[in-house]
Design a protein around this motif. Sequence first.
Motif, short mmCIF file in Angstrom:
data_model
loop_
_atom_site.label_atom_id
_atom_site.label_comp_id
_atom_site.label_asym_id
_atom_site.label_seq_id
_atom_site.Cartn_x
_atom_site.Cartn_y
_atom_site.Cartn_z
N ASP A 1 0.85 -1.18 0.00
CA ASP A 1 0.00 0.00 0.00
C ASP A 1 0.90 1.24 0.00
OD1 ASP A 1 0.87 0.48 2.63
OD2 ASP A 1 -1.02 -0.13 3.55
N PRO A 2 0.31 2.45 -0.04
CA PRO A 2 1.14 3.66 -0.14
C PRO A 2 2.09 3.91 1.03
CG PRO A 2 -1.14 4.16 -0.70
CD PRO A 2 -1.12 2.76 -0.17
N VAL A 3 1.87 3.26 2.18
CA VAL A 3 2.77 3.48 3.31
C VAL A 3 3.76 2.33 3.47
CG1 VAL A 3 1.21 5.01 4.56
CG2 VAL A 3 1.12 2.54 4.99
N GLY A 4 3.75 1.37 2.55
CA GLY A 4 4.73 0.30 2.56
C GLY A 4 4.31 -0.98 3.25
N GLU A 5 3.04 -1.12 3.58
CA GLU A 5 2.55 -2.36 4.18
C GLU A 5 2.20 -3.36 3.08
OE1 GLU A 5 2.34 -3.00 7.50
OE2 GLU A 5 3.24 -1.04 7.86
N VAL A 6 2.61 -4.63 3.27
CA VAL A 6 2.27 -5.68 2.30
C VAL A 6 0.78 -5.96 2.42
CG1 VAL A 6 2.65 -8.07 1.61
CG2 VAL A 6 4.56 -6.70 2.43
N ILE A 7 0.06 -5.88 1.29
CA ILE A 7 -1.38 -6.12 1.30
C ILE A 7 -1.78 -7.30 0.42
CG2 ILE A 7 -1.97 -3.74 1.90
CD1 ILE A 7 -2.60 -3.28 -1.10
N GLY A 8 -0.81 -7.94 -0.22
CA GLY A 8 -1.12 -9.09 -1.06
C GLY A 8 0.10 -9.54 -1.82
N GLY A 9 -0.13 -10.51 -2.67
CA GLY A 9 0.96 -11.01 -3.48
C GLY A 9 0.55 -12.22 -4.29
N ASN A 10 1.48 -12.69 -5.09
CA ASN A 10 1.28 -13.89 -5.90
C ASN A 10 2.65 -14.45 -6.26
OD1 ASN A 10 2.11 -12.63 -8.51
ND2 ASN A 10 0.28 -11.39 -8.15
N CYS A 11 2.63 -15.57 -6.95
CA CYS A 11 3.87 -16.23 -7.33
C CYS A 11 3.94 -16.35 -8.86
CB CYS A 11 3.96 -17.61 -6.67
SG CYS A 11 4.26 -17.50 -4.90
N PRO A 12 4.63 -15.44 -9.52
CA PRO A 12 4.74 -15.48 -10.98
C PRO A 12 5.72 -16.56 -11.45
CG PRO A 12 5.31 -13.31 -10.10
CD PRO A 12 5.23 -14.24 -8.96
N HIS A 13 5.42 -17.14 -12.60
CA HIS A 13 6.30 -18.09 -13.29
C HIS A 13 6.57 -17.51 -14.67
CE1 HIS A 13 5.72 -21.14 -10.18
NE2 HIS A 13 4.48 -20.68 -10.14
N LEU A 14 7.83 -17.55 -15.11
CA LEU A 14 8.25 -16.95 -16.37
C LEU A 14 8.81 -18.01 -17.31
CD1 LEU A 14 10.42 -14.08 -14.84
CD2 LEU A 14 8.00 -13.96 -15.45
N VAL A 15 8.48 -17.87 -18.60
CA VAL A 15 9.11 -18.65 -19.65
C VAL A 15 9.43 -17.67 -20.76
CG1 VAL A 15 8.85 -20.51 -21.33
CG2 VAL A 15 7.83 -20.75 -19.04
N GLY A 16 10.71 -17.53 -21.09
CA GLY A 16 11.12 -16.54 -22.08
C GLY A 16 11.87 -17.15 -23.24
N THR A 17 11.68 -16.54 -24.40
CA THR A 17 12.48 -16.89 -25.60
C THR A 17 13.07 -15.59 -26.14
OG1 THR A 17 10.52 -16.75 -27.02
CG2 THR A 17 11.13 -18.92 -26.21
N ARG A 18 14.30 -15.69 -26.60
CA ARG A 18 14.99 -14.50 -27.10
C ARG A 18 14.25 -13.93 -28.30
NH1 ARG A 18 19.67 -12.35 -25.73
NH2 ARG A 18 20.46 -14.21 -24.69
N PHE A 19 14.01 -12.62 -28.28
CA PHE A 19 13.35 -11.93 -29.40
C PHE A 19 14.35 -11.78 -30.52
CE2 PHE A 19 12.32 -7.81 -31.46
CZ PHE A 19 11.11 -8.20 -32.04
N THR A 20 13.97 -12.25 -31.69
CA THR A 20 14.86 -12.21 -32.85
C THR A 20 14.36 -11.27 -33.95
OG1 THR A 20 13.72 -14.06 -33.90
CG2 THR A 20 15.60 -14.58 -32.42
N GLY A 21 13.20 -10.67 -33.76
CA GLY A 21 12.64 -9.81 -34.80
C GLY A 21 11.71 -10.56 -35.72
N GLU A 22 11.58 -11.84 -35.54
CA GLU A 22 10.67 -12.63 -36.36
C GLU A 22 9.28 -12.62 -35.72
OE1 GLU A 22 12.02 -15.78 -38.42
OE2 GLU A 22 14.02 -14.96 -38.59
N PRO A 23 8.24 -12.70 -36.52
CA PRO A 23 6.86 -12.66 -35.96
C PRO A 23 6.55 -13.80 -35.03
CG PRO A 23 6.83 -12.67 -38.38
CD PRO A 23 8.25 -12.76 -37.94
#
Length: 168
Positions: free
Chosen positions: A146-168
């Motif tokens: 929140d605006p005063v720095g108290e934790v009010i929630g959260g989640n656990c993100p998972h990422l899968v990335g591939t290098r951008f090559t400019g191809e569609p």
Amino acid sequence: MNRMKTIMSIAVAMLICTFATQTTAYAQVEQDPKTNARHSRITGIWDVDVTLTDCATSATLFTFSGMHKFELGGTGQIVPNANTSGLSPHMMIWSHVKDNDYLLAAKMFRWNAAGVNIGWIVMNFEVSINEDADEYSGSGIAQVFDPVGEVIGGNCPHLVGTRFTGEP
């Protein structure tokens, strides 16, 4: 003639000394770990699929795609492919841990529809890049403050990335 031989001998000796001291000095300099080949393999632009899950149940909350930009020196940016009208640009820092492993941390500010600051989000991830340096995956924790720095929630993100090559 004798004087010429003496001058040539001195010149050769100076060249040998210069070469020897430069080689020795070069050999004594250790390679900076921030410049080794593994450290910066993550630099570049990546297409990333993000899955936000409930940390307690692992239930999927939301999925979206985005782009991550890793810059030399350990900074970066995140651009989600989602409505970001209530979020600031996402700024990131990253560091090489060892081998193919990296730590990432990102922060963004949040506003409500009236434009009032309602806090921020801090995300911390551990990711691993593959040997070809064209894919990475990882997971982490996102904390909502929140605006005063108290934790009010959260989640656990998972990422899968591939290098951008400019191809569609």
